[in-house]
Structures are given as structure tokens and as C-alpha cells.
Motif scaffolding. Structure first.
Motif, PDB file in Angstrom:
ATOM      1  N   SER A  11      27.605  33.410  93.427  1.00 54.49           N
ATOM      2  CA  SER A  11      27.609  31.960  93.398  1.00 54.49           C
ATOM      3  C   SER A  11      26.619  31.461  94.428  1.00 54.49           C
ATOM      4  N   GLU A  12      25.939  30.395  94.083  1.00 51.85           N
ATOM      5  CA  GLU A  12      25.106  29.766  95.096  1.00 51.85           C
ATOM      6  C   GLU A  12      26.030  29.014  96.039  1.00 51.85           C
ATOM      7  N   PRO A  13      25.858  29.234  97.339  1.00 52.05           N
ATOM      8  CA  PRO A  13      26.774  28.585  98.284  1.00 52.05           C
ATOM      9  C   PRO A  13      26.751  27.066  98.197  1.00 52.05           C
ATOM     10  N   SER A  14      25.611  26.506  97.802  1.00 49.93           N
ATOM     11  CA  SER A  14      25.555  25.042  97.680  1.00 49.93           C
ATOM     12  C   SER A  14      26.326  24.547  96.459  1.00 49.93           C
ATOM     13  N   VAL A  15      26.582  25.451  95.530  1.00 53.35           N
ATOM     14  CA  VAL A  15      27.342  25.076  94.343  1.00 53.35           C
ATOM     15  C   VAL A  15      28.838  25.350  94.537  1.00 53.35           C
ATOM     16  N   TYR A  16      29.162  26.555  94.938  1.00 51.65           N
ATOM     17  CA  TYR A  16      30.566  26.876  95.201  1.00 51.65           C
ATOM     18  C   TYR A  16      30.623  28.035  96.181  1.00 51.65           C
ATOM     19  N   ALA A  17      30.752  27.690  97.444  1.00 52.25           N
ATOM     20  CA  ALA A  17      30.741  28.706  98.497  1.00 52.25           C
ATOM     21  C   ALA A  17      32.105  29.375  98.614  1.00 52.25           C
ATOM     22  N   TYR A  18      32.099  30.538  99.237  1.00 52.94           N
ATOM     23  CA  TYR A  18      33.369  31.244  99.430  1.00 52.94           C
ATOM     24  C   TYR A  18      34.353  30.403 100.233  1.00 52.94           C
ATOM     25  N   ASN A  56      20.620  33.033  96.626  1.00 47.48           N
ATOM     26  CA  ASN A  56      19.613  32.055  97.052  1.00 47.48           C
ATOM     27  C   ASN A  56      19.592  31.756  98.550  1.00 47.48           C
ATOM     28  N   GLU A  57      20.524  30.980  99.020  1.00 47.85           N
ATOM     29  CA  GLU A  57      20.437  30.553 100.417  1.00 47.85           C
ATOM     30  C   GLU A  57      20.868  31.642 101.404  1.00 47.85           C
ATOM     31  N   ASP A  58      21.976  32.295 101.117  1.00 43.01           N
ATOM     32  CA  ASP A  58      22.477  33.290 102.058  1.00 43.01           C
ATOM     33  C   ASP A  58      21.995  34.702 101.748  1.00 43.01           C
ATOM     34  N   LYS A  59      21.989  35.019 100.473  1.00 44.74           N
ATOM     35  CA  LYS A  59      21.683  36.376 100.044  1.00 44.74           C
ATOM     36  C   LYS A  59      22.550  37.392 100.775  1.00 44.74           C
ATOM     37  N   ALA A  60      23.839  37.200 100.689  1.00 43.82           N
ATOM     38  CA  ALA A  60      24.752  38.112 101.362  1.00 43.82           C
ATOM     39  C   ALA A  60      26.111  38.123 100.676  1.00 43.82           C
ATOM     40  N   VAL A  61      26.760  39.271 100.760  1.00 41.61           N
ATOM     41  CA  VAL A  61      28.154  39.355 100.339  1.00 41.61           C
ATOM     42  C   VAL A  61      28.996  38.825 101.490  1.00 41.61           C
ATOM     43  N   VAL A  62      29.865  37.875 101.188  1.00 40.03           N
ATOM     44  CA  VAL A  62      30.568  37.178 102.266  1.00 40.03           C
ATOM     45  C   VAL A  62      32.089  37.308 102.208  1.00 40.03           C
ATOM     46  N   GLY A  63      32.600  37.911 101.155  1.00 39.56           N
ATOM     47  CA  GLY A  63      34.059  38.009 101.091  1.00 39.56           C
ATOM     48  C   GLY A  63      34.514  38.727  99.840  1.00 39.56           C
ATOM     49  N   VAL A  64      35.819  38.762  99.685  1.00 41.43           N
ATOM     50  CA  VAL A  64      36.431  39.380  98.505  1.00 41.43           C
ATOM     51  C   VAL A  64      37.318  38.340  97.827  1.00 41.43           C
ATOM     52  N   ALA A  65      37.123  38.213  96.530  1.00 38.26           N
ATOM     53  CA  ALA A  65      37.973  37.325  95.737  1.00 38.26           C
ATOM     54  C   ALA A  65      38.858  38.183  94.839  1.00 38.26           C
ATOM     55  N   PRO A  96      28.783  39.037 107.298  1.00 36.41           N
ATOM     56  CA  PRO A  96      28.186  39.052 105.963  1.00 36.41           C
ATOM     57  C   PRO A  96      27.287  40.273 105.800  1.00 36.41           C
ATOM     58  N   VAL A  97      27.297  40.833 104.614  1.00 35.08           N
ATOM     59  CA  VAL A  97      26.439  41.984 104.342  1.00 35.08           C
ATOM     60  C   VAL A  97      25.247  41.478 103.542  1.00 35.08           C
ATOM     61  N   THR A  98      24.106  41.443 104.186  1.00 31.43           N
ATOM     62  CA  THR A  98      22.935  40.819 103.563  1.00 31.43           C
ATOM     63  C   THR A  98      22.285  41.712 102.520  1.00 31.43           C
ATOM     64  N   LEU A  99      21.567  41.066 101.648  1.00 36.16           N
ATOM     65  CA  LEU A  99      20.811  41.795 100.627  1.00 36.16           C
ATOM     66  C   LEU A  99      19.849  42.777 101.285  1.00 36.16           C
ATOM     67  N   PHE A 111      23.670  50.217  93.465  1.00 37.31           N
ATOM     68  CA  PHE A 111      24.563  49.066  93.441  1.00 37.31           C
ATOM     69  C   PHE A 111      24.087  48.087  92.365  1.00 37.31           C
ATOM     70  N   PRO A 112      24.957  47.688  91.459  1.00 43.55           N
ATOM     71  CA  PRO A 112      24.512  46.812  90.364  1.00 43.55           C
ATOM     72  C   PRO A 112      23.878  45.498  90.832  1.00 43.55           C
ATOM     73  N   LEU A 113      24.238  45.064  92.037  1.00 44.71           N
ATOM     74  CA  LEU A 113      23.569  43.875  92.576  1.00 44.71           C
ATOM     75  C   LEU A 113      22.053  44.082  92.621  1.00 44.71           C
ATOM     76  N   LEU A 114      21.649  45.311  92.891  1.00 42.42           N
ATOM     77  CA  LEU A 114      20.218  45.626  92.955  1.00 42.42           C
ATOM     78  C   LEU A 114      19.650  45.989  91.595  1.00 42.42           C
ATOM     79  N   THR A 115      20.411  46.812  90.865  1.00 41.75           N
ATOM     80  CA  THR A 115      19.854  47.316  89.612  1.00 41.75           C
ATOM     81  C   THR A 115      19.959  46.298  88.479  1.00 41.75           C
ATOM     82  N   ARG A 116      20.900  45.369  88.588  1.00 42.60           N
ATOM     83  CA  ARG A 116      21.065  44.329  87.571  1.00 42.60           C
ATOM     84  C   ARG A 116      21.014  42.978  88.260  1.00 42.60           C
ATOM     85  N   SER A 117      19.893  42.735  88.917  1.00 41.10           N
ATOM     86  CA  SER A 117      19.848  41.646  89.885  1.00 41.10           C
ATOM     87  C   SER A 117      20.067  40.252  89.288  1.00 41.10           C
ATOM     88  N   ARG A 118      19.886  40.124  87.998  1.00 39.01           N
ATOM     89  CA  ARG A 118      20.040  38.773  87.450  1.00 39.01           C
ATOM     90  C   ARG A 118      21.375  38.546  86.740  1.00 39.01           C
TER      91      ARG A 118
END
Length: 158
Positions: A11-18, A56-65, A96-99, A111-118
DNA sequence: GCCAACGTTGGC
DNA sequence: GCCAACGTTGGC
């Protein structure tokens, strides 16, 4: 098996942050408009855990949902074949664990975040999930939902 | 703000 | 059913 699966959602943090998920307590994860991501949403079951990535803005994993409901139709696209699930916060990362960090970690090269980045919803192997959690210096809260209590190890602590 | 990657659409 | 054009995502 009762053990849930693991995912990564973006999620983009400006749209819906953790932090907003934490404030809301629960939200309906809507707006996915990609077939593969939709199919991943549909494969979720209540109790599944999701790494929460700020794009986009943070480029980091910030939590667990945590997935709180079975998948259903996406109410933001009436009459169309999309999906949504209810999500709730479980735990915010201590760090936070950054990209950049993820990219620099050889064990996460697949990690699929990298291999399936979109893709905005990706399945995540448990070993990747656990490693990212560890890199975030975070532990899951004990005994969340409907899991049996962990067995005491024989001959453990006094 | 640019651009690469890639999913989707539409013409043939 | 192929492929070019187009749109969107998301990193830099």
C-alpha cells in the motif's frame, strides 16, 4: 493444515498506511485490479499473515497484518469479478525493513517483492516471512487467533 | 519527473 | 492467437 499461509501486501502510505490500519482496527482490502493479485486474495484464509509493505514513499516493510475474513466480492467494483478480504493489524515492525536492505540480503533474492515487483499481493515463503520479521526486530504476539497453545519443550526451563 | 517492467486491450 | 499500443506501477 490449520497453519495459515503468508503473503505480502502493498500500500502506498499516503493512501493507506499501516498506522491507519492500526487506528482503524480493521479494514476491507479493496481495489485490487490485477488478476493474479486477485487470485492471491482469493486464496487467503482467516488467520493468514501478511507482511505490509509501503510502496513509493517508504519502500519498506513496516508491519504484519492479519486476514480477518474469507475473501468476498470487492464492493468498490459492483458486478465485476474482483475480490476483497478484511484485514487487521497484528504488529508493527520495531525497525522498518527497507527495499534496499532486502535487495542487499542474498537469502531474499527470490523474495516475490523483488521477483514480482509490480504485484500488489504476493504469496511469501515462510522462510522469507520469518527472516523479514527478524530483520524488523519484531516477534509475533504470542497465541493470536485459533491456534493451539505451543507445547512446552520437554526438559526446558525450570 | 523519468523510465523500465509488465499486464491488458484491441486490431488483424 | 499473435503482437503492437497503451496504461499503470513503482523505483530511481
Amino acid at each position: 493444515m490449520a497453519t495459515g499461509r503468508y503473503w505480502l501486501i502493498k500500500s502506498e502510505p499516503s493512501v493507506y498506511a499501516y498506522a491507519r490500519l492500526e487506528a482503524d482496527g480493521r479494514t476491507e482490502w479493496t481495489g485490487v485490479r490485477n488478476f493474479e493479485a486477485r487470485n492471491n486474495l482469493r486464496a487467503m484464509t482467516p488467520g493468514d499473515l501478511c507482511l505490509y509493505y509501503h510502496s513509493n514513499e517508504d519502500k519498506a516493510v513496516v508491519g504484519v497484518a492479519r486476514v480477518l475474513s474469507k475473501p468476498g466480492p470487492d464492493p468498490t467494483a459492483p458486478g465485476e469479478d474482483w475480490a476483497s478480504v478484511d484485514m487487521g493489524p497484528l504488529v508493527a515492525f520495531t525497525v522498518p525493513v527497507t527495499l534496499a536492505t532486502i535487495k542487499a540480503t542474498p537469502a531474499l533474492k527470490d523474495f516475490p517483492l523483488l521477483t514480482r515487483s509490480r504485484l500488489s499481493v504476493t504469496p511469501t515463503p515462510v522462510e522469507h516471512f520469518e527472516l523479514v520479521l527478524k530483520m524488523g526486530q519484531t516477534k509475533l504476539p504470542k497465541a493470536p487467533a485459533s491456534k493451539p497453545k505451543p507445547k512446552a519443550k520437554p526438559g526446558a526451563r525450570p
